[in-house]
Design an enzyme around this catalytic site. Structure first.
Site, PDB file in Angstrom:
ATOM      1  N   LEU A   1       0.820  -1.208   0.000  1.00  0.00           N
ATOM      2  CA  LEU A   1       0.000   0.000   0.000  1.00  0.00           C
ATOM      3  C   LEU A   1       0.855   1.260   0.000  1.00  0.00           C
ATOM      4  O   LEU A   1       0.484   2.273  -0.602  1.00  0.00           O
ATOM      5  CB  LEU A   1      -0.951   0.004   1.204  1.00  0.00           C
ATOM      6  CG  LEU A   1      -2.140  -0.948   1.105  1.00  0.00           C
ATOM      7  CD1 LEU A   1      -3.005  -0.845   2.352  1.00  0.00           C
ATOM      8  CD2 LEU A   1      -2.961  -0.639  -0.141  1.00  0.00           C
ATOM      9  N   TYR A   2       1.986   1.228   0.660  1.00  0.00           N
ATOM     10  CA  TYR A   2       2.905   2.376   0.637  1.00  0.00           C
ATOM     11  C   TYR A   2       3.388   2.607  -0.791  1.00  0.00           C
ATOM     12  O   TYR A   2       3.391   3.735  -1.291  1.00  0.00           O
ATOM     13  CB  TYR A   2       4.087   2.113   1.567  1.00  0.00           C
ATOM     14  CG  TYR A   2       5.062   3.262   1.668  1.00  0.00           C
ATOM     15  CD1 TYR A   2       4.784   4.363   2.477  1.00  0.00           C
ATOM     16  CD2 TYR A   2       6.255   3.256   0.949  1.00  0.00           C
ATOM     17  CE1 TYR A   2       5.673   5.420   2.571  1.00  0.00           C
ATOM     18  CE2 TYR A   2       7.149   4.307   1.037  1.00  0.00           C
ATOM     19  CZ  TYR A   2       6.856   5.394   1.846  1.00  0.00           C
ATOM     20  OH  TYR A   2       7.729   6.440   1.932  1.00  0.00           O
ATOM     21  N   GLU A   3       3.786   1.521  -1.459  1.00  0.00           N
ATOM     22  CA  GLU A   3       4.258   1.636  -2.842  1.00  0.00           C
ATOM     23  C   GLU A   3       3.159   2.192  -3.753  1.00  0.00           C
ATOM     24  O   GLU A   3       3.391   3.133  -4.519  1.00  0.00           O
ATOM     25  CB  GLU A   3       4.686   0.266  -3.367  1.00  0.00           C
ATOM     26  CG  GLU A   3       5.947  -0.280  -2.738  1.00  0.00           C
ATOM     27  CD  GLU A   3       6.236  -1.685  -3.246  1.00  0.00           C
ATOM     28  OE1 GLU A   3       5.790  -2.007  -4.372  1.00  0.00           O
ATOM     29  OE2 GLU A   3       6.883  -2.453  -2.532  1.00  0.00           O
TER      30      GLU A   3
END
Length: 407
Positions: A315-317
């Protein structure tokens, strides 16, 4: 034959580049050596902030006192490439005179302006023409907004006359002194470190944080409190009034959901990492209205190395890549300079496994920004230095071809 052409071209181009370097160092010296500054100060007496001349008489005198002596110094040093070519017995030595011929155009132009010859200023003094700025400060070739900053932002920066390479090498391609800079995510590792190094460069820093406590900086062993404003994601519009007074906005806040993939985690990651930063950037763009705003205002956005490499946090990516692509798209029509911060793994609350120091990363960011690097890459991964420029170029070209220009 090929070798001779390469030698001749190198001599010609090198001699021109050399006299430009001489001019830039002469200019810088003029701001630090009182004897030369007495002549150079005439140049700074000429122009109002709209780049119109204070008076015709002072405008003409400035060229006799500053531009003509500068061109004569360039002409003298232009003999050096020819002397080297002669000493080394290089073929086509005559091409080394190209720098001298190039310098003569500056000398004759200065004499023409000093003599008041009609239209000489319009033809030969392009970086001082009045009127609305239609472009941002350029990266490699000095244009009006770039040179305006030398007159009205910081006279001890922006020394370059044609090519910006000397300013980049000296770290004078962006002056931070006296600028008001706000940093989001100011309570985090990188946020505090950025505030510290910006403060040390003479900036007036403002911490924007979701925490209640005042942000303090460790300056020479002393805890120094700085102006701290609390804000919340989703309430970016409440910062609109503050952004009017900000010269540089650094969008640095974020969240790392690590291995989460729930509906709530998806929404939270995109809201904080993508859409909040995008909304802040758009709010800041609305404050850019005048020539001064175009020349001085900037946005720096921490999009992360996750734009081009795995961060082992899906999700960060995804959210950071989305932010990066939105920034690339808006850069095409941005009213001010937008810098991306492409950062590798540094140790912080978001990444407890980081291998770089947040303080070191912040110092590199500031150093590279002062050299006018628009995509600031700080990482231990050498592949990022190859992959990101290729990705940014391709994505930017794609967006430019298949989207409409903002009017």
């Amino acid at each position: 034959m090929t070798t001779a052409i390469i030698t001749a071209t190198t001599l010609a181009v090198g001699s021109v580049f050399w006299v430009e370097i001489v001019r830039d160092f002469y200019h810088a010296l003029s701001h630090h050596w009182q004897l030369l500054y007495r002549l150079h100060v005439w140049h700074h007496r000429v122009f109002r902030p709209d780049l119109s001349a204070v008076s015709e008489q002072i405008y003409r005198q400035a060229h006799w006192y500053n531009d003509v002596p500068e061109a004569l110094v360039m002409l003298l040093f232009s003999l050096l490439p020819w002397a080297i070519a002669t000493a080394l017995d290089l073929p086509h030595q005559w091409t080394a005179w190209m720098g001298s011929l190039y310098t003569l155009s500056f000398l004759f132009g200065a004499i023409a302006r000093g003599s008041g010859i009609p239209y000489a200023d319009e033809l030969t003094d392009v970086t001082h023409r009045p009127g609305a700025f239609t472009r941002l400060p350029a990266r490699w070739l000095v244009n009006r907004p770039y040179h305006w900053r030398h007159h009205f932002d910081n006279q001890k920066a922006y020394y370059s006359g044609t090519f910006t390479i000397v300013d980049k090498l000296m770290g004078t391609a962006l002056s931070l002194k006296g600028k008001t800079i706000a940093v989001t995510g100011a309570s985090g590792t990188l946020g505090r470190s950025l505030l510290k190094h910006l403060h040390l460069r003479g900036a007036k820093v403002i911490a924007l944080t979701s925490k209640e406590r005042t942000v303090t900086l460790d300056i020479n062993g002393e805890n120094t409190p700085i102006k701290t404003l609390k804000w919340q994601v989703g309430k970016e519009s409440e910062l609109a009034e503050l952004l009017e007074s900000i010269d540089i906005l650094i969008i640095n806040h974020g969240i790392n959901g690590f291995g989460k993939r729930t509906q709530e985690a998806v929404a939270q990651s995109y809201e904080i990492n993508t859409f909040s930063g995008w909304r802040l950037m758009e709010l800041f763009f609305k404050t850019v209205r005048t020539n001064e705003d175009i020349a001085r205002k900037e946005v720096w956005i921490n999009t992360s190395e996750a734009e081009v490499s795995p961060a082992f946090s899906p999700l960060y990516e995804l959210s950071k890549r989305s932010l990066g692509d939105l920034i690339t798209l808006r850069r095409l029509d941005a009213p001010c300079i937008v810098r991306k911060l492409i950062l590798g793994p540094f140790k912080s609350d978001l990444n407890p496994f980081g291998v770089m120091s947040g303080d070191w990363v912040a110092k590199q960011i500031v150093n590279l920004a002062q050299r006018d690097v628009r995509n600031i890459i700080v990482t231990i991964n050498p592949l990022t230095f190859i992959a990101f420029p290729i990705k940014e170029f391709c994505v930017s070209a794609y967006f430019k071809l298949f989207s409409d220009r903002v009017r």
